[in-house]
Design an enzyme around this catalytic site. Structure first.
Site, PDB file in Angstrom:
ATOM      1  N   THR A 233       0.828  -1.302   0.176  1.00 47.67           N
ATOM      2  CA  THR A 233      -0.204   0.044  -0.195  1.00 47.67           C
ATOM      3  C   THR A 233       1.105   1.376  -0.417  1.00 47.67           C
ATOM      4  O   THR A 233       2.592   1.118   0.581  1.00 47.67           O
ATOM      5  CB  THR A 233      -1.088   0.188   1.252  1.00 47.67           C
ATOM      6  N   HIS A 234       0.273   2.948  -0.539  1.00 47.91           N
ATOM      7  CA  HIS A 234       0.705   3.398  -0.704  1.00 47.91           C
ATOM      8  C   HIS A 234       2.257   4.246   0.855  1.00 47.91           C
ATOM      9  O   HIS A 234       2.871   3.995   0.374  1.00 47.91           O
ATOM     10  CB  HIS A 234       0.149   4.696  -0.516  1.00 47.91           C
ATOM     11  N   GLY A 235       1.567   3.652   2.083  1.00 47.71           N
ATOM     12  CA  GLY A 235       2.175   4.500   2.909  1.00 47.71           C
ATOM     13  C   GLY A 235       3.694   3.528   3.314  1.00 47.71           C
ATOM     14  O   GLY A 235       5.259   3.903   3.373  1.00 47.71           O
TER      15      GLY A 235
END
Length: 390
Positions: free
Chosen positions: A347-349
């Site tokens: 995921t992005h983070g």
């Protein structure tokens, strides 16, 4: 626009990162080396977005009148006032150039109803002020070079140690090729969503033009009312020029109710909610368990944020939030670590934390309730836990 055939390149890069980690742990006993090797890779449009805002901040830092205005600015049209200030036109041009490339982004951007940066540039002001406070001029170059040099040093160290092992030359050749694949292609992971969000903003502008016409005719009260209609319903209202406004009223009430609900931590695309427990074998007593997604250990002040526009970041802070998406990336340049309630390895983070070399733990249940803003915490992004120190 992004070529869908490049998805194979992205998949190859992600699989390669996993293989590097597996091989190096087997051969040298070192975990998660791909995290370091993923720092400051070229062609990552999302991490570049965070660094590019440092350039905008460098323009703004030259003009005290602009900084003073930003410190008191509200949510209005900041572009209207900027040209009246000394240096305001230069800052305006820098912000507009930035928004030409990244203005379609925002928090929760896959929801077409969310306010884009181009629609409300004041959302960027807190981050610009934080950049001015936390960094010296030309920090963009410095930050990128720090990560690149660290990744380069890690590569040289690994190859030197591998060469000393049995069958070392073969291991070196294999690892060197995999590192090349990783560093040259992993950055492209961010392009499919960037392309998608670019197109969504074009669609939104067209739809909101139609909504403005409905407001003029008194069919709806504000353009944002159409957010509570399906696309087919919206099209029918445009065609018939009629709407039972009670539909909008009832859906607004329902939306307010849904906003009070806490979603489960893990839900499949079929709607199945999955429960489970973390393996806490390596987690100290009292620590909050999560998923390790970017290796390293760091201590710092917890900055608990639910909205990016509330950011008041100091260098060395650890961000604690529910989740991040690309709109949060400009904050990452000031952070030393990341904790989220929702997320996974890709995921992005997690991806941007590795790109910037930040230890990160995601999937920490109720992190924003368990950790108070301002508390000192320690996060272990290798084992996957958070300790509250005071």
């Amino acid at each position: 626009m992004f070529d869908p055939r490049s998805l194979g390149v992205i998949t190859t890069a992600m699989v390669t990162a996993h293989r590097i980690n597996k091989n190096i742990e087997k051969w040298l006993g070192e975990k998660n080396v791909a995290d370091t090797l993923s720092q400051s890779v070229p062609n990552n449009v999302t991490s570049e977005m965070g660094l590019a805002l440092l350039d905008v901040s460098d323009v703004a830092r030259q003009y005290p009148e602009v900084i003073a205005y930003f410190e008191k600015a509200e949510d209005g049209d900041i572009f209207k006032e900027l040209p009246k200030l000394e240096g305001g036109t230069a800052v305006l041009n820098a912000m507009q150039n930035y928004l030409d490339k990244y203005g379609m982004r925002c928090s929760g951007e896959i929801d077409i109803t969310k306010t884009r940066w181009w629609e409300k540039p004041s959302l960027l002001v807190p981050i610009i002020l934080s950049n001015i406070k936390n960094f010296e001029p030309n920090a963009r170059i410095t930050k990128f070079e720090e990560g690149r040099l660290e990744a380069e040093a890690k590569e040289h160290d690994l190859l030197r140690r591998l060469e000393k092992l049995p069958n070392g030359k073969k291991k070196v050749k294999k690892t060197k090729k995999m590192i090349s694949v990783l560093r040259n292609h992993i950055g492209y992971r961010e392009y499919p969503k960037y392309d998608w969000i670019c197109r969504m903003f074009i669609y939104k502008k067209a739809l909101m033009n139609e909504a403005a016409k409905l407001v003029e005719k008194g069919i709806i009260k504000s353009k944002e009312d159409v957010y509570y209609l399906s696309f087919e319903e919206f099209r029918e209202v445009v065609r018939t020029q009629q709407l039972d406004y009670e539909i909008i009223t009832e859906r607004k009430k329902a939306y307010d109710y849904y906003e009070t609900l806490a979603p489960p931590r893990l839900m499949t695309s079929e709607g199945e909610v999955i429960f489970g427990e973390y393996n806490t074998e390596n987690v100290p007593e009292g620590a909050l368990a999560g998923i390790p997604v970017s290796s390293g250990t760091i201590e710092g002040r917890a900055r608990v944020l639910l909205k990016m526009e509330d950011a008041d970041i100091e260098e060395g802070d650890i961000l604690v939030t529910t989740f991040t998406d690309p709109s949060w990336t400009p904050l990452f340049v000031s952070l030393k670590g990341l904790v989220t309630e929702v997320g996974g390895l890709m995921t992005h983070g997690a991806v941007i934390a590795r790109e910037y070399g930040l230890p990160a733990v995601v999937g920490v249940e109720n992190a924003t309730q368990e950790i108070n803003d301002g508390q000192r915490i320690r996060i272990n992004g290798t084992e996957g836990y958070v300790e509250i120190l005071d």
